[in-house]
Write a protein that holds these residues in place. Structure first.
Motif, short mmCIF file in Angstrom:
data_model
loop_
_atom_site.label_atom_id
_atom_site.label_comp_id
_atom_site.label_asym_id
_atom_site.label_seq_id
_atom_site.Cartn_x
_atom_site.Cartn_y
_atom_site.Cartn_z
N LYS A 1 62.12 85.56 93.46
CA LYS A 1 62.56 84.27 93.96
C LYS A 1 64.08 84.27 94.09
O LYS A 1 64.78 84.90 93.30
CB LYS A 1 62.14 83.15 93.01
CG LYS A 1 60.64 82.93 92.98
CD LYS A 1 60.29 81.74 92.12
CE LYS A 1 58.79 81.45 92.20
NZ LYS A 1 58.46 80.22 91.46
N ILE B 1 60.60 85.05 97.95
CA ILE B 1 61.14 85.80 99.08
C ILE B 1 60.36 87.09 99.30
O ILE B 1 59.71 87.60 98.38
CB ILE B 1 62.65 86.12 98.91
CG1 ILE B 1 62.88 86.99 97.66
CG2 ILE B 1 63.47 84.85 98.87
CD1 ILE B 1 64.30 87.54 97.56
N ASP C 1 62.15 90.50 104.53
CA ASP C 1 63.27 89.59 104.80
C ASP C 1 64.54 90.14 104.14
O ASP C 1 65.63 90.01 104.66
CB ASP C 1 62.99 88.19 104.27
CG ASP C 1 61.94 87.46 105.09
OD1 ASP C 1 61.74 87.84 106.27
OD2 ASP C 1 61.32 86.52 104.57
N TYR C 2 64.35 90.74 102.96
CA TYR C 2 65.46 91.37 102.24
C TYR C 2 65.10 92.84 102.06
O TYR C 2 64.30 93.20 101.20
CB TYR C 2 65.67 90.71 100.88
CG TYR C 2 66.18 89.29 100.97
CD1 TYR C 2 67.54 89.01 100.89
CD2 TYR C 2 65.30 88.24 101.16
CE1 TYR C 2 68.01 87.71 101.00
CE2 TYR C 2 65.75 86.93 101.26
CZ TYR C 2 67.11 86.68 101.18
OH TYR C 2 67.57 85.39 101.29
N HIS D 1 69.90 91.51 105.16
CA HIS D 1 69.13 90.29 105.40
C HIS D 1 69.70 89.56 106.61
O HIS D 1 70.88 89.22 106.65
CB HIS D 1 69.23 89.40 104.15
CG HIS D 1 68.65 88.03 104.33
ND1 HIS D 1 67.31 87.80 104.53
CD2 HIS D 1 69.23 86.81 104.34
CE1 HIS D 1 67.10 86.52 104.64
NE2 HIS D 1 68.25 85.88 104.54
#
Length: 177
Positions: free
Chosen positions: A93, A99, A112-113, A137
């Motif tokens: 998170k 995430i 996403d990351y 990102h």
């Protein structure tokens, strides 16, 4: 005379039709070529080596030693979190929101990351640690920090160290390499 005109009309029609099909084929080839995207890799050996030197210097400045995840030997911090396995096993998170994050050694846009590099320093044996996750990102470099205790929920925060963030940005954008 009518025969010659008729034959000429047929020949011209065939030539025109074959020209159209050739054009449409080349148009199709061009659109196929343009639709293929070349996936850019954002991380390479040179950048990795530069970050290793930056982390060595950062550690010296802060009187700490950071262990790097080398892509082969799993990295375990004092909270018993094992990287990169934790990305699949635990919930990550950021600012209270779950995430998508994972090991992506060349920044291939799988998450996403995309985590390009991981460095850990154990502060104590009772779980206190500082694990830096150097990520790509939304087309930007970002340094996330795991200081979470034991458990399957990892609350990350963005590094507030301007020097480290600046160094990572410079490395990602190819400045001072």
């Amino acid at each position: 005379m009518k025969k010659i005109l008729l034959i000429s009309a047929v020949v011209l029609s065939l030539v025109g039709a074959s020209g159209c099909s050739t054009n449409s084929a080349s148009t199709s080839d061009n659109s196929t070529k343009s639709s293929k995207t070349v996936q850019k890799k954002h991380w390479d050996k040179k950048k990795d080596q530069k970050l290793a030197q930056e982390m060595k210097d950062y550690g010296k400045k802060n009187n700490q030693i950071y262990t790097k995840y080398d892509g082969k030997t799993k990295l375990t911090n004092s909270a018993s979190r094992i990287y990169p396995d934790a990305f699949k096993k635990d919930t990550f998170k950021l600012n209270g929101k779950k995430i998508s994050i994972g090991w992506s050694p060349q920044g291939e846009h799988h998450y996403d990351y995309d985590v390009l590099a991981i460095y850990n320093h154990d502060l104590t044996k009772d779980g206190q640690h500082k694990t830096f996750l150097f990520c790509w990102h939304k087309q930007k470099p970002i340094v996330l920090v795991d200081e979470a205790g034991k458990g399957n929920v990892v609350d990350l925060h963005v590094s507030n160290d301007k020097s480290l963030n600046g160094s990572f940005s410079n490395i990602m954008y190819g400045e001072n390499i």
